[in-house]
Design an enzyme around this catalytic site. Structure first.
Site, PDB file in Angstrom:
ATOM      1  N   GLU A 126     -90.652 -74.225 -31.336  1.00  0.00           N
ATOM      2  CA  GLU A 126     -89.328 -74.167 -31.940  1.00  0.00           C
ATOM      3  C   GLU A 126     -88.207 -74.272 -30.910  1.00  0.00           C
ATOM      4  OE1 GLU A 126     -86.995 -71.404 -35.196  1.00  0.00           O
ATOM      5  OE2 GLU A 126     -89.180 -71.337 -35.154  1.00  0.00           O
ATOM      6  N   ASN A 133     -86.706 -73.527 -41.125  1.00  0.00           N
ATOM      7  CA  ASN A 133     -86.045 -72.281 -41.507  1.00  0.00           C
ATOM      8  C   ASN A 133     -84.879 -72.525 -42.462  1.00  0.00           C
ATOM      9  OD1 ASN A 133     -87.591 -70.391 -39.933  1.00  0.00           O
ATOM     10  ND2 ASN A 133     -86.613 -71.248 -38.121  1.00  0.00           N
ATOM     11  N   HIS A 144     -82.982 -64.098 -44.661  1.00  0.00           N
ATOM     12  CA  HIS A 144     -83.347 -62.931 -43.853  1.00  0.00           C
ATOM     13  C   HIS A 144     -82.275 -61.848 -43.924  1.00  0.00           C
ATOM     14  CE1 HIS A 144     -86.329 -65.296 -41.072  1.00  0.00           C
ATOM     15  NE2 HIS A 144     -86.808 -65.069 -42.286  1.00  0.00           N
TER      16      HIS A 144
END
Length: 374
Positions: free
Chosen positions: A250, A258, A265
């Protein structure tokens, strides 16, 4: 990102295989029915004196005995650990239970861990495997839709911190992923819908042909249609595999996976882990990220409306909880994609393409006002 070069034609066979080409760490994702008890699913994995099956109190009574029976042909001692179930237990205390079980069983560096469960079990087992004796092998055996299409593939492992989700962890690739579709039969409808969020995300970021297919087949997926389910899981794994192959750790491209997660989140941490399921938060977060993309001038509002309708049809929320703009901003500051205090979002750069971008706080505040409960 342009659409990925993968055959989009639905396929159906007893067993399908998606390969992650990561050099010495390459492995297969096996997708099919009856895989759990099929000795062929485990061929080629290492034999060892000890194996530890890590599961939870919900999944273990359903499937652990079946897995252990087939593993006894490969391991002299097969241990079992049942962790408490739920996102709220993805923490240091549960992680230490895995280490306790390994040490009590005199596990050595040849020990193999088997993660039997959803994303929480898979993430914690993988993190324990990355840490124990500085790294031992593990195998993912995902039993939820979300885990089969996302969290079990790619080697991200970790636990939550009270201030941020998945903030403590490591990259540690499994030896194999065995996704037995039969285990989805015991999945509650809410958990199944949560898994659909991680399937839906692959369309806007990488493949509009798949997005179109999802719009046409979301009802079949909700009905657990076998052909639709196989195609959706295989396609999701193929897209994720290609992204991970290009950016395993990543450093750039992989961050597009994401999509929706920065907002999502924040929802999970702000409400308390487990109040909303991860996939519910991601589904809502994708709508928020889509709205931000519109305000940045990157995509038409009509496309985001299509996304919103698809998320709703998957029986997922599209309006976030009323945490307050300031609280959302605070929580997003500790997102892993933030750099030097600047929050960066995965945005849609036209249908089927995504990239990372910062956004003015005023625009983010507009999105939060429009997309959260009053």
């Amino acid at each position: 990102m342009s659409p990925l070069d993968i055959d989009p034609t639905p396929q159906s066979s007893a067993r399908e295989r998606v390969r992650l080409d990561l050099g010495p760490q390459s492995y297969d994702v096996l997708i099919g029915r009856g895989l759990l008890e099929d000795p062929a699913s485990w061929e080629g994995l290492p034999n060892s004196a000890t194996a530890l099956v890590v599961s939870n109190t919900t999944v273990a009574p359903l499937y652990a005995a079946r897995l252990e029976a087939v593993l006894r042909a490969r391991h002299r001692q097969v241990l079992r650990l049942e962790l408490p179930d739920g996102e709220s237990h993805k923490d240091w205390a549960s992680l230490n239970l895995v280490f306790d079980a390994l040490l009590a069983g005199q596990a050595d560096r040849k020990t193999v861990l088997y993660a039997l469960g959803g994303g929480v079990v898979g993430d914690m087992t993988g993190f324990a495997a990355a840490c124990y004796m500085r790294g031992v092998a593990f195998v993912q055996v995902p039993t939820t839709l979300l885990a089969q299409v996302d969290s079990s593939v790619g080697g991200k492992t970790g636990i939550n911190h009270p201030l941020g989700k998945n903030m403590v962890g490591a990259f540690h690739q499994p030896l194999r992923v065995v996704a037995d579709l039969d285990t989805l039969a015991s999945l509650p409808p809410r958990e199944f819908s949560a898994g659909l969020a991680e399937i839906i995300k692959y369309g806007p970021i990488a493949d509009m042909v798949f997005f179109d297919w999802l719009e046409a087949n979301i009802d079949a997926l909700l009905a657990h249609d076998d052909r639709a389910l196989r195609h959706a899981i295989r396609r999701s794994c193929e897209i994720k595999a290609q992204v991970v192959q290009l950016d395993e750790r990543e450093s750039g491209l992989r961050a597009i996976l994401n999509f929706g997660h920065t907002f999502g989140h924040a929802i999970e941490a702000g409400l308390g882990y487990g109040e909303w399921l991860h996939g519910e938060a991601v589904g809502c977060g994708m709508v928020m990220a889509g709205e931000l993309s519109v305000r940045l001038g990157l995509v038409e509002a009509g496309f985001v409306e299509r996304l919103r309708r698809l998320v709703q049809r998957a029986r997922l929320p599209t309006i976030g909880p009323a945490l307050g703009t300031r609280r959302y901003m605070e929580l997003m500051q500790v997102d892993k994609k933030a750099e030097a205090g600047e929050v960066r979002f995965v945005v849609i750069d036209g249908p089927g393409r995504a990239r990372m971008a910062p956004a003015p706080q005023a625009l983010v505040a507009e999105v939060l006002t429009a997309c959260t409960a009053p």
